[in-house]
Design an enzyme around this catalytic site. Structure first.
Site, short mmCIF file in Angstrom:
data_model
loop_
_atom_site.label_atom_id
_atom_site.label_comp_id
_atom_site.label_asym_id
_atom_site.label_seq_id
_atom_site.Cartn_x
_atom_site.Cartn_y
_atom_site.Cartn_z
N GLY A 227 0.79 -1.22 0.00
CA GLY A 227 0.00 0.00 0.00
C GLY A 227 0.82 1.27 0.00
O GLY A 227 0.27 2.37 0.13
N GLU A 268 4.15 -6.90 0.95
CA GLU A 268 3.48 -7.41 -0.24
C GLU A 268 3.11 -6.29 -1.19
O GLU A 268 1.94 -6.03 -1.46
CB GLU A 268 2.19 -8.11 0.18
CG GLU A 268 2.15 -9.59 -0.02
CD GLU A 268 0.89 -10.16 0.58
OE1 GLU A 268 -0.21 -9.68 0.26
OE2 GLU A 268 1.02 -11.08 1.40
N PRO A 269 4.09 -5.58 -1.73
CA PRO A 269 3.77 -4.47 -2.64
C PRO A 269 3.36 -4.96 -4.02
O PRO A 269 3.87 -5.98 -4.51
CB PRO A 269 5.09 -3.70 -2.70
CG PRO A 269 6.13 -4.76 -2.50
CD PRO A 269 5.53 -5.75 -1.54
N GLY A 270 2.44 -4.26 -4.62
CA GLY A 270 2.10 -4.49 -6.02
C GLY A 270 2.42 -3.26 -6.81
O GLY A 270 3.41 -3.16 -7.52
N ARG A 307 -8.46 2.28 -14.96
CA ARG A 307 -8.32 2.92 -13.65
C ARG A 307 -8.95 4.32 -13.57
O ARG A 307 -9.58 4.65 -12.56
CB ARG A 307 -6.84 2.97 -13.25
CG ARG A 307 -6.23 1.58 -13.04
CD ARG A 307 -4.81 1.63 -12.51
NE ARG A 307 -4.80 2.07 -11.14
CZ ARG A 307 -4.37 3.26 -10.73
NH1 ARG A 307 -3.90 4.14 -11.61
NH2 ARG A 307 -4.39 3.58 -9.45
N TYR A 311 -11.59 4.06 -10.74
CA TYR A 311 -11.14 4.61 -9.47
C TYR A 311 -11.06 6.13 -9.45
O TYR A 311 -10.75 6.71 -8.42
CB TYR A 311 -9.74 4.09 -9.13
CG TYR A 311 -9.62 2.60 -8.97
CD1 TYR A 311 -10.37 1.92 -8.02
CD2 TYR A 311 -8.75 1.87 -9.76
CE1 TYR A 311 -10.26 0.56 -7.86
CE2 TYR A 311 -8.62 0.50 -9.60
CZ TYR A 311 -9.37 -0.15 -8.65
OH TYR A 311 -9.25 -1.50 -8.50
N CYS A 337 -17.33 2.83 -26.75
CA CYS A 337 -18.67 3.39 -26.83
C CYS A 337 -19.31 3.40 -25.44
O CYS A 337 -20.26 2.69 -25.14
CB CYS A 337 -19.52 2.59 -27.81
SG CYS A 337 -21.11 3.35 -28.17
N GLU A 338 -18.73 4.18 -24.57
CA GLU A 338 -19.19 4.50 -23.22
C GLU A 338 -18.53 5.84 -22.89
O GLU A 338 -17.61 6.27 -23.58
CB GLU A 338 -18.71 3.48 -22.19
CG GLU A 338 -19.15 2.05 -22.40
CD GLU A 338 -20.60 1.81 -22.00
OE1 GLU A 338 -21.20 2.70 -21.35
OE2 GLU A 338 -21.12 0.74 -22.35
N TYR A 365 -2.01 -2.67 -12.72
CA TYR A 365 -3.46 -2.72 -12.96
C TYR A 365 -3.84 -2.04 -14.27
O TYR A 365 -4.92 -1.47 -14.39
CB TYR A 365 -4.22 -2.10 -11.78
CG TYR A 365 -3.83 -2.72 -10.47
CD1 TYR A 365 -4.27 -4.00 -10.14
CD2 TYR A 365 -2.98 -2.06 -9.58
CE1 TYR A 365 -3.87 -4.60 -8.95
CE2 TYR A 365 -2.58 -2.65 -8.39
CZ TYR A 365 -3.04 -3.92 -8.09
OH TYR A 365 -2.65 -4.51 -6.91
#
Length: 408
Positions: A227, A268-270, A307, A311, A337-338, A365
């Site tokens: 995080g 545990e970093p991503g 993202r 988000y 088409c959104e 991500y």
């Protein structure tokens, strides 16, 4: 050179030339950034027996996984399929931890039989594990410390209403199940969320885990998750890793003394490891002057980088083709088409049709959350490492879209 410099060169490789060679949209990863981030973690936690576990849901390209293994980084997987990819990249089960969230017990059984250590995240799962394996296999527990922290509500995972983990308020029930089935609990785990810039939330959840640890005599691991915040904008506030590392290390070593022996500290970093390494290159297709806005349309969309729409995340955008152009206000939008906004009311160097734009912080991500919505192909990926650019995933074709269909 700053991650936000309007410079199209990475390790001597011209990004505009890469876009011409491999086409757009194109994901480009800078291996030197991953190497730097791994070393940062080792430096700031040097006073502990540290293990880094890459939360590989952030980016499962096999070339990235192989680089992690080369650097001595283990993996945390959340599905059996991620473990299969880990094996393809050369990892053994002992280098991988399994942290599912509500997965089918049949999948979990297969993963455990393959040698993975489970992070149990619910009482029903813990009870099932006890009935199935008793003390014959090690088990870790994912605790929910009931602490709210993170960039926004969608990426907070440790607060009281989160689906993740077993609430520390259920400790009596946890211990009842552990004793009933003689489960050997070898580790406690928690993950607070993402984009946490202050040390205090990490220390707060660490205390919760340390307090819980007194109930488990066979621990080998304390896993404090990840995080750590990275920089999304110039002059963005980030986690003070030196301060965090010193405070966590000191407190962890104190805990080990009171526990009676030294344990391994896992992080545990991503996003921290791969976000800043990635750039999504796109090509401008249309610049549409409208009375309300000026829209810069590009040949990508939320199917490649969801993202911003999912988000509300910020991705810094550079016009690599016109870095000295006059600044103008744009909405940068995709071809799906959104409603498909990458950026709204963004001041950028003048954008012209054909210009190559770079979306920064696209290594985490990005591709891993991509889709074939609107029957669009997912992009190619390139890894630059040691001054060499390698194609590590080809662009999809129509044959790929229909390969699993059986109705014709």
């Amino acid at each position: 050179m700053s991650n936000f410099d309007n410079n199209p060169v990475v390790q001597g490789i011209d990004l505009i030339a890469l876009a011409a060679q491999f086409g757009t949209p194109l994901y480009v990863y800078d291996g030197s950034v991953i190497r730097r981030q791994v070393q940062t973690l080792r430096d700031v936690f040097s006073g502990t027996d540290l293990r880094i576990k890459f939360a590989c849901k952030a980016n499962t390209n096999l070339a990235i996984l192989r680089l992690m293994r080369e650097l001595g980084v283990g993996l945390d997987v959340v599905s059996l399929q991620e473990f299969k990819l880990a094996e393809m990249a050369g990892f053994t089960a002992g280098e991988v931890t399994y942290t599912p969230s509500g997965a089918d017990f049949a999948e979990i059984a297969e993963a455990i039989e393959a040698g993975l250590t489970l992070n149990a995240d619910s009482i029903p799962l813990l009870r099932w594990f006890g009935e199935r394996f008793g003390s014959s296999k090690p088990c870790m527990i994912r605790l929910k410390p009931n602490v709210a922290a993170g960039g926004n509500a969608k990426i907070m995972t440790a607060h009281a209403e989160s689906k993740f983990g077993i609430s520390v308020l259920l400790m009596d029930e946890i211990l009842e199940v552990v004793r009933q089935y003689d489960i050997k609990i070898t580790g406690l785990h928690q993950h607070t969320g993402s984009d946490i810039k202050d040390a205090e939330p990490f220390l707060q959840v660490a205390e919760v885990v340390f307090n819980a640890a007194a109930n488990f005599p066979d621990l080998e691991v304390i896993d404090l998750g990840g995080g750590f915040k990275v920089s999304y904008r110039p002059d963005d506030a980030v986690t003070d890793m030196q301060l965090l590392g010193r405070k966590i290390s000191d407190r962890f070593n104190e805990f080990c003394q009171s526990y009676g022996r030294k344990l391994n500290l896992w992080v545990e970093p991503g996003k921290f490891l791969v976000s800043e390494c990635g750039t999504l290159l796109v090509k401008t297709t249309v610049v549409k002057e409208d009375p309300a806005k000026t829209f810069a349309h590009v040949d990508s969309g939320l199917n490649h980088l969801i993202r911003p729409m999912m988000y509300g995340s910020y991705h810094h955008i550079l016009n690599l083709s016109n870095p000295a152009g006059d600044l103008k206000l744009y909405n940068v939008v995709g071809y799906i088409c959104e409603t498909d906004n990458f950026a709204e009311d963004r001041m950028l160097n003048e954008i012209r049709p054909g210009d190559v734009l770079a979306f920064k912080n696209a290594g985490a991500y990005g591709f891993s959350m991509s889709s074939n919505y609107n029957s669009r192909f997912r992009p190619a990926e390139v890894l630059i490492d040691g001054g060499v650019a390698r194609l590590v995933r080809r662009r999809e074709t129509l044959e790929d879209l229909v390969a699993t269909q059986t109705g014709f």
